[in-house]
Design a protein around this motif. Sequence first.
Motif, PDB file in Angstrom:
ATOM      1  N   ILE A 184       2.142 -15.170  -2.523  1.00 17.64           N
ATOM      2  CA  ILE A 184       1.467 -15.031  -3.817  1.00 17.64           C
ATOM      3  C   ILE A 184       0.039 -14.504  -3.645  1.00 17.64           C
ATOM      4  CG2 ILE A 184       0.591 -16.353  -5.788  1.00 17.64           C
ATOM      5  CD1 ILE A 184       3.048 -18.172  -5.485  1.00 17.64           C
ATOM      6  N   LEU A 185      -0.610 -14.866  -2.539  1.00 14.47           N
ATOM      7  CA  LEU A 185      -2.004 -14.460  -2.308  1.00 14.47           C
ATOM      8  C   LEU A 185      -2.142 -13.048  -1.749  1.00 14.47           C
ATOM      9  CD1 LEU A 185      -3.511 -17.739  -0.785  1.00 14.47           C
ATOM     10  CD2 LEU A 185      -3.812 -16.853  -3.116  1.00 14.47           C
ATOM     11  N   THR A 186      -1.035 -12.400  -1.378  1.00 21.53           N
ATOM     12  CA  THR A 186      -1.093 -11.080  -0.726  1.00 21.53           C
ATOM     13  C   THR A 186      -1.789 -10.027  -1.579  1.00 21.53           C
ATOM     14  OG1 THR A 186       0.873 -11.548   0.603  1.00 21.53           O
ATOM     15  CG2 THR A 186       0.281  -9.232   0.293  1.00 21.53           C
ATOM     16  N   PRO A 187      -1.470  -9.855  -2.865  1.00 25.33           N
ATOM     17  CA  PRO A 187      -2.184  -8.826  -3.653  1.00 25.33           C
ATOM     18  C   PRO A 187      -3.683  -9.078  -3.756  1.00 25.33           C
ATOM     19  CG  PRO A 187      -0.181  -9.545  -4.786  1.00 25.33           C
ATOM     20  CD  PRO A 187      -0.406 -10.501  -3.662  1.00 25.33           C
ATOM     21  N   VAL A 188      -4.059 -10.346  -3.867  1.00 26.30           N
ATOM     22  CA  VAL A 188      -5.486 -10.682  -3.942  1.00 26.30           C
ATOM     23  C   VAL A 188      -6.189 -10.269  -2.646  1.00 26.30           C
ATOM     24  CG1 VAL A 188      -7.154 -12.556  -4.223  1.00 26.30           C
ATOM     25  CG2 VAL A 188      -4.993 -12.595  -5.498  1.00 26.30           C
ATOM     26  N   ALA A 189      -5.545 -10.572  -1.508  1.00 29.37           N
ATOM     27  CA  ALA A 189      -6.141 -10.229  -0.211  1.00 29.37           C
ATOM     28  C   ALA A 189      -6.247  -8.720  -0.029  1.00 29.37           C
ATOM     29  CB  ALA A 189      -5.301 -10.842   0.912  1.00 29.37           C
ATOM     30  N   ALA A 190      -5.240  -7.970  -0.482  1.00 31.22           N
ATOM     31  CA  ALA A 190      -5.267  -6.516  -0.341  1.00 31.22           C
ATOM     32  C   ALA A 190      -6.430  -5.906  -1.112  1.00 31.22           C
ATOM     33  CB  ALA A 190      -3.944  -5.919  -0.817  1.00 31.22           C
ATOM     34  N   LYS A 191      -6.717  -6.451  -2.268  1.00 33.55           N
ATOM     35  CA  LYS A 191      -7.833  -5.937  -3.072  1.00 33.55           C
ATOM     36  C   LYS A 191      -9.183  -6.291  -2.451  1.00 33.55           C
ATOM     37  CE  LYS A 191      -5.564  -5.653  -7.595  1.00 33.55           C
ATOM     38  NZ  LYS A 191      -4.203  -5.644  -7.054  1.00 33.55           N
ATOM     39  N   GLY A 193      -9.780  -6.476   0.800  1.00 32.13           N
ATOM     40  CA  GLY A 193     -10.012  -5.636   1.967  1.00 32.13           C
ATOM     41  C   GLY A 193      -8.971  -5.853   3.049  1.00 32.13           C
ATOM     42  N   LEU A 194      -8.897  -4.918   3.981  1.00 29.34           N
ATOM     43  CA  LEU A 194      -7.888  -4.956   5.040  1.00 29.34           C
ATOM     44  C   LEU A 194      -7.961  -6.218   5.899  1.00 29.34           C
ATOM     45  CD1 LEU A 194      -5.576  -3.531   6.532  1.00 29.34           C
ATOM     46  CD2 LEU A 194      -7.314  -2.333   7.903  1.00 29.34           C
ATOM     47  N   PRO A 195      -9.139  -6.686   6.333  1.00 25.41           N
ATOM     48  CA  PRO A 195      -9.168  -7.915   7.153  1.00 25.41           C
ATOM     49  C   PRO A 195      -8.560  -9.120   6.434  1.00 25.41           C
ATOM     50  CG  PRO A 195     -11.275  -6.770   7.275  1.00 25.41           C
ATOM     51  CD  PRO A 195     -10.493  -6.097   6.203  1.00 25.41           C
ATOM     52  N   TYR A 196      -8.807  -9.246   5.129  1.00 19.09           N
ATOM     53  CA  TYR A 196      -8.241 -10.365   4.379  1.00 19.09           C
ATOM     54  C   TYR A 196      -6.720 -10.261   4.305  1.00 19.09           C
ATOM     55  CZ  TYR A 196     -13.059 -11.176   2.893  1.00 19.09           C
ATOM     56  OH  TYR A 196     -14.411 -11.418   2.878  1.00 19.09           O
ATOM     57  N   LEU A 197      -6.224  -9.035   4.141  1.00 18.87           N
ATOM     58  CA  LEU A 197      -4.776  -8.835   4.085  1.00 18.87           C
ATOM     59  C   LEU A 197      -4.127  -9.205   5.411  1.00 18.87           C
ATOM     60  CD1 LEU A 197      -2.240  -7.855   2.639  1.00 18.87           C
ATOM     61  CD2 LEU A 197      -2.819  -5.526   3.373  1.00 18.87           C
ATOM     62  N   LEU A 198      -4.753  -8.821   6.512  1.00 22.97           N
ATOM     63  CA  LEU A 198      -4.205  -9.151   7.829  1.00 22.97           C
ATOM     64  C   LEU A 198      -4.145 -10.659   8.036  1.00 22.97           C
ATOM     65  CD1 LEU A 198      -6.029  -6.482  10.064  1.00 22.97           C
ATOM     66  CD2 LEU A 198      -3.711  -6.381   9.134  1.00 22.97           C
ATOM     67  N   VAL A 199      -5.167 -11.379   7.580  1.00 25.13           N
ATOM     68  CA  VAL A 199      -5.201 -12.842   7.738  1.00 25.13           C
ATOM     69  C   VAL A 199      -4.101 -13.493   6.901  1.00 25.13           C
ATOM     70  CG1 VAL A 199      -6.547 -14.923   7.275  1.00 25.13           C
ATOM     71  CG2 VAL A 199      -7.637 -12.945   8.348  1.00 25.13           C
ATOM     72  N   SER A 261       3.509  -7.358  -8.553  1.00 22.14           N
ATOM     73  CA  SER A 261       4.516  -8.222  -9.171  1.00 22.14           C
ATOM     74  C   SER A 261       5.562  -8.699  -8.180  1.00 22.14           C
ATOM     75  CB  SER A 261       5.198  -7.480 -10.321  1.00 22.14           C
ATOM     76  OG  SER A 261       5.924  -6.356  -9.844  1.00 22.14           O
ATOM     77  N   VAL A 262       5.820  -7.906  -7.153  1.00 25.40           N
ATOM     78  CA  VAL A 262       6.812  -8.287  -6.146  1.00 25.40           C
ATOM     79  C   VAL A 262       6.393  -9.578  -5.448  1.00 25.40           C
ATOM     80  CG1 VAL A 262       7.922  -7.594  -4.000  1.00 25.40           C
ATOM     81  CG2 VAL A 262       7.533  -5.908  -5.788  1.00 25.40           C
ATOM     82  N   PHE A 263       5.138  -9.664  -5.079  1.00 25.82           N
ATOM     83  CA  PHE A 263       4.645 -10.831  -4.344  1.00 25.82           C
ATOM     84  C   PHE A 263       4.543 -12.059  -5.246  1.00 25.82           C
ATOM     85  CE2 PHE A 263       3.000  -7.004  -2.260  1.00 25.82           C
ATOM     86  CZ  PHE A 263       3.450  -7.203  -0.972  1.00 25.82           C
ATOM     87  N   TYR A 264       4.125 -11.865  -6.490  1.00 22.29           N
ATOM     88  CA  TYR A 264       4.017 -13.002  -7.399  1.00 22.29           C
ATOM     89  C   TYR A 264       5.386 -13.595  -7.732  1.00 22.29           C
ATOM     90  CZ  TYR A 264      -0.768 -11.307  -8.199  1.00 22.29           C
ATOM     91  OH  TYR A 264      -2.078 -10.900  -8.032  1.00 22.29           O
ATOM     92  N   SER A 265       6.353 -12.747  -8.030  1.00 19.60           N
ATOM     93  CA  SER A 265       7.665 -13.235  -8.458  1.00 19.60           C
ATOM     94  C   SER A 265       8.438 -13.862  -7.303  1.00 19.60           C
ATOM     95  CB  SER A 265       8.476 -12.093  -9.079  1.00 19.60           C
ATOM     96  OG  SER A 265       8.611 -11.015  -8.168  1.00 19.60           O
ATOM     97  N   PHE A 266       8.452 -13.204  -6.150  1.00 13.89           N
ATOM     98  CA  PHE A 266       9.193 -13.742  -5.006  1.00 13.89           C
ATOM     99  C   PHE A 266       8.561 -15.037  -4.485  1.00 13.89           C
ATOM    100  CE2 PHE A 266      11.301  -9.548  -3.430  1.00 13.89           C
ATOM    101  CZ  PHE A 266      11.916  -9.420  -4.669  1.00 13.89           C
TER     102      PHE A 266
END
Length: 512
Positions: A184-191, A193-199, A261-266
């Motif tokens: 669920i947190l993946t889209p937030v991390a992507a926005k 920045g890249l280091p947050y997404l990797l974590v 939406s993919v990350f939130y719904s799944f």
Amino acid sequence: MNARALLCSPNLHSLYTSNRPPEKPTSSRSLRTLKPAPNSLRVWIYPRNRSGVFRVLVRSSDKRESSNSYYVDGERVNRTNGVVSDSPSSIVVPWWEEFPKRWVIVLLCFSAFLLCNMDRVNMSIAILPMSAEYGWNPATVGLIQSSFFWGYLLTQIAGGIWADTVGGKRVLGFGVIWWSIATILTPVAAKLGLPYLLVVRAFMGVGEGVAMPAMNNILSKWVPVQERSRSLALVYSGMYLGSVTGLAFSPFLIHQFGWPSVFYSFGSLGTVWLTLWLTKAESSPLEDPTLLPEERKLIVDNCASKEPVKSIPWRLILSKPPVWALISCHFCHNWGTFILLTWMPTYYHQVLKFNLMESGLLSVFPWMTMAISANAGGWIADTLVSRGFSVTNVRKIMQTIGFLGPAFFLTQLKHIDSPTMAVLCMACSQGTDAFSQSGLYSNHQDIAPRYSGVLLGLSNTAGVLAGVLGTAATGHILQHGSWDDVFTISVGLYLVGTVVWNLFSTGEKIID
């Protein structure tokens, strides 16, 4: 506890106490059926969500008052030689109460693995619009895809130790809710920045990393040996169907609502599963008060893993050649499997020139083939064992198919120009790969049933290393080489694994 379990219980008398609650008026139907008698015993039990009263007529030493029948809630249940028997007038047990509890556990593990791969493969589809939006090159995409395996690697052995010592129920429940939150947190991390997404992707790997060891621990306690291949094949087919579901629905959700939406719904589906898991599952049959006595006896008599683990004999485990065969072959197997899992939509998009929707939908077929062939392989393996084939030979046959099949079909891709034939070749490669579920993936419980969680953690650590290295290496290879180079490396490792497996593996218990 239902009526039949109550009557079969050897400790029925312990349920009767002098401080029972006051008797309430009964229905006219019950009054007509149950006549007052001096040898009538009333038993009150209180399950979790409801209460019930069973009135039982017990046999007396006085022959004039003895009876060969029990009356349960006004229904007569015959008893012959001390055993409750069925009759037309006996109580009717709903089918869901007679459904074997061990297969309820298997189906819950199946659904957990369904969610596991749904949450994992959605990135392989979403990465296409994400990379376009954020300007990521293939090397960056490979880094993002491999970051999941950083966390996944860390919790393999730890998850196995945890499951073997505190029980698989807690560990698998923790894993599912942890990776669901990370999804669920993946889209937030992507926005951000890249280091947050990797974590966040690494955190997701932490949750999914404990799933396999925990599942292996639970099934080693719940599933008899003669049902082992089928149960494991069904659970692992949940991963394949999870890939099918994720790859089928992700393009639609992205097209209609955008890639977040993919990350939130799944991710939100994990809370639904956790509710069922906490109310229906137990780590072992010995902890389940609702288990029928006949099923408990079947499990206890045919499961090798009974006593809880207090310490791990690391030196003994690591001194056995079949353990190292299992570890090395897991590496060889997962290199090719994880590359296809994470890069298949990109291959369809770049090489076969399919659009986003087509890439997602066509990626479904190989995983659907795996789900079917995994269960077929499990049935074949259990049938061979029940007909007298040695477990060692069965495991070697199934894993050889799981290695040589994908090796053959991947070598054919360089000679195929038709997109349709390429998709068919991919499906055949993955279909034969699924026979591994009755090979090396069943072998942990064969050779060390009490330490199956730890052993799977060890071998899957090697498998995850293959995923990390293979997924990241594929991104660099594609910058300087071609897909033929990617497939050649996978084929080479499949051949190495075939030789090692047939020389050193065994299906016999080597660690007690």
